[in-house]
Design an enzyme around this catalytic site. Sequence first.
Site, PDB file in Angstrom:
ATOM      1  N   GLU A  63       0.833  -1.210   0.000  1.00 42.63           N
ATOM      2  CA  GLU A  63       0.000   0.000   0.000  1.00 42.63           C
ATOM      3  C   GLU A  63       0.863   1.253   0.000  1.00 42.63           C
ATOM      4  OE1 GLU A  63      -3.167  -0.101  -1.166  1.00 42.63           O
ATOM      5  OE2 GLU A  63      -3.543  -1.488   0.466  1.00 42.63           O
TER       6      GLU A  63
ATOM      7  N   SER B 238     -24.745   7.508 -16.299  1.00 40.53           N
ATOM      8  CA  SER B 238     -24.513   6.475 -15.286  1.00 40.53           C
ATOM      9  C   SER B 238     -25.813   6.113 -14.592  1.00 40.53           C
ATOM     10  CB  SER B 238     -23.504   6.962 -14.240  1.00 40.53           C
ATOM     11  OG  SER B 238     -23.424   6.046 -13.166  1.00 40.53           O
TER      12      SER B 238
ATOM     13  N   SER C  15     -11.357   0.830  -5.800  1.00 43.13           N
ATOM     14  CA  SER C  15     -11.002   1.287  -7.151  1.00 43.13           C
ATOM     15  C   SER C  15     -12.182   1.396  -8.101  1.00 43.13           C
ATOM     16  CB  SER C  15      -9.917   0.381  -7.760  1.00 43.13           C
ATOM     17  OG  SER C  15      -8.765   0.387  -6.966  1.00 43.13           O
ATOM     18  N   SER C  16     -13.266   1.977  -7.634  1.00 39.92           N
ATOM     19  CA  SER C  16     -14.405   2.187  -8.525  1.00 39.92           C
ATOM     20  C   SER C  16     -14.043   3.146  -9.657  1.00 39.92           C
ATOM     21  CB  SER C  16     -15.604   2.718  -7.737  1.00 39.92           C
ATOM     22  OG  SER C  16     -15.281   3.932  -7.065  1.00 39.92           O
ATOM     23  N   SER C  17     -13.207   4.137  -9.377  1.00 33.56           N
ATOM     24  CA  SER C  17     -12.835   5.093 -10.427  1.00 33.56           C
ATOM     25  C   SER C  17     -11.943   4.437 -11.473  1.00 33.56           C
ATOM     26  CB  SER C  17     -12.143   6.314  -9.833  1.00 33.56           C
ATOM     27  OG  SER C  17     -10.952   5.966  -9.153  1.00 33.56           O
TER      28      SER C  17
ATOM     29  N   ASP D 123      -4.091   0.586  -9.279  1.00 33.87           N
ATOM     30  CA  ASP D 123      -5.512   0.309  -9.491  1.00 33.87           C
ATOM     31  C   ASP D 123      -5.826   0.019 -10.953  1.00 33.87           C
ATOM     32  OD1 ASP D 123      -5.648   0.912  -6.829  1.00 33.87           O
ATOM     33  OD2 ASP D 123      -6.654   2.836  -7.084  1.00 33.87           O
TER      34      ASP D 123
ATOM     35  N   TYR E 253      -3.929  12.549   0.504  1.00 35.26           N
ATOM     36  CA  TYR E 253      -3.184  11.620  -0.359  1.00 35.26           C
ATOM     37  C   TYR E 253      -2.016  12.353  -1.002  1.00 35.26           C
ATOM     38  CZ  TYR E 253      -2.561   7.893  -3.868  1.00 35.26           C
ATOM     39  OH  TYR E 253      -2.059   6.888  -4.654  1.00 35.26           O
TER      40      TYR E 253
END
Length: 378
Positions: free
Chosen positions: A27, A61, A120-122, A166, A218
Amino acid sequence: MTTHEELFGAAPDGLWAAPGRVNLIGEHTDYNDGFVMPFALPHTARATVTRRADRTLRVHSLGTDGETVEVALDGLAPGGVPGWAAYPAGVAWALAEAGHEIGGADILFDSDVPTGAGLSSSAALEVVTALALSDLNGLGLDPEELARLSQRAENDFVGMPCGILDQMASASCSAGHVLYLDTRGLKRRQVPFAMALEGLRLLVVDTRVKHAHADGAYARRRAECEAGAKALDVPFLRDVPHEDLGRALERVEDPVVRRRVRHVVTENRRVERVIELLDAGLAREIGPVLTEGHASLRDDFEVSCPELDLVVSAAGAAGALGARMTGGGFGGSAIVLVDEAAADAIGAAVTDAFGAAGHRPPRIFEAIPSPGAQRLPL
């Protein structure tokens, strides 16, 4: 449910899917040129796509209440598309920036990858867009190219300074395997990860705490890692040998940067330990390495939160073999390695602990290593 033809007035030319991912170990190492070990989830972003004769991209969407977003392919620029539509628009922009000729398209998205859960939906949204546009326009892009373009879309168009973990996981994982990826040069190996054969299960615990990388946390971690590399006069923290860590830390004056350096260097070594154990057929023994990794993310990298810590402590007290947060942090999900026979009891113990702490129940499901991005039959 709205269909593609109802929305756009034409039947789709194809259907594509790209998965979310879980990171087993490794990570915040990808943007430090280090090692990672993700695998794809069965949860996917799916896209039905119809070619257009003009230079317009229309996206809709099913997971939002918003209207169809329409953008002109000519003149696309970072910051020009707000909200979720920036991800597919960013992919179109990245393709054009790389010199690929693409036409307009109507795209209907649907996804069961939990958003804000560190899964990691994006990236799934980016990769499914990249693969669909590659196929429809005859570009023939391979998984590595799809991942690089998707990462550029997120870095330079959306403005999120993520590494490539990702996107590579979504584009190139294989069913029944974990991806051992060296992010320097993207050398990779598919490692068999058949947990059921060893009487194991890996649970994902979605804390339902929504992380927000946009708040700058981040980006600050990445800047701190870069400061550590500069202090140690190396290109990336990946270049600090684990056996030299003690001496290296003595050269880093800033105590915060020192902790970041320690996490990255020890996390790279944890990835190596996990791959050694899996190669030796000792999957059960990776549990303590996962828990050790969580402590490092909590204390040295400071990206955990009370809910994630509670998952790890409650699961451990209930007999889990190991557990850690997964993903960028600041909320999201944890993974828990358990004996198959104890999976339900450990899941219940975690849920009970959340109730006792006044949190809403977590979402718990089994992580099954699944295929990467692919075209599906309509």
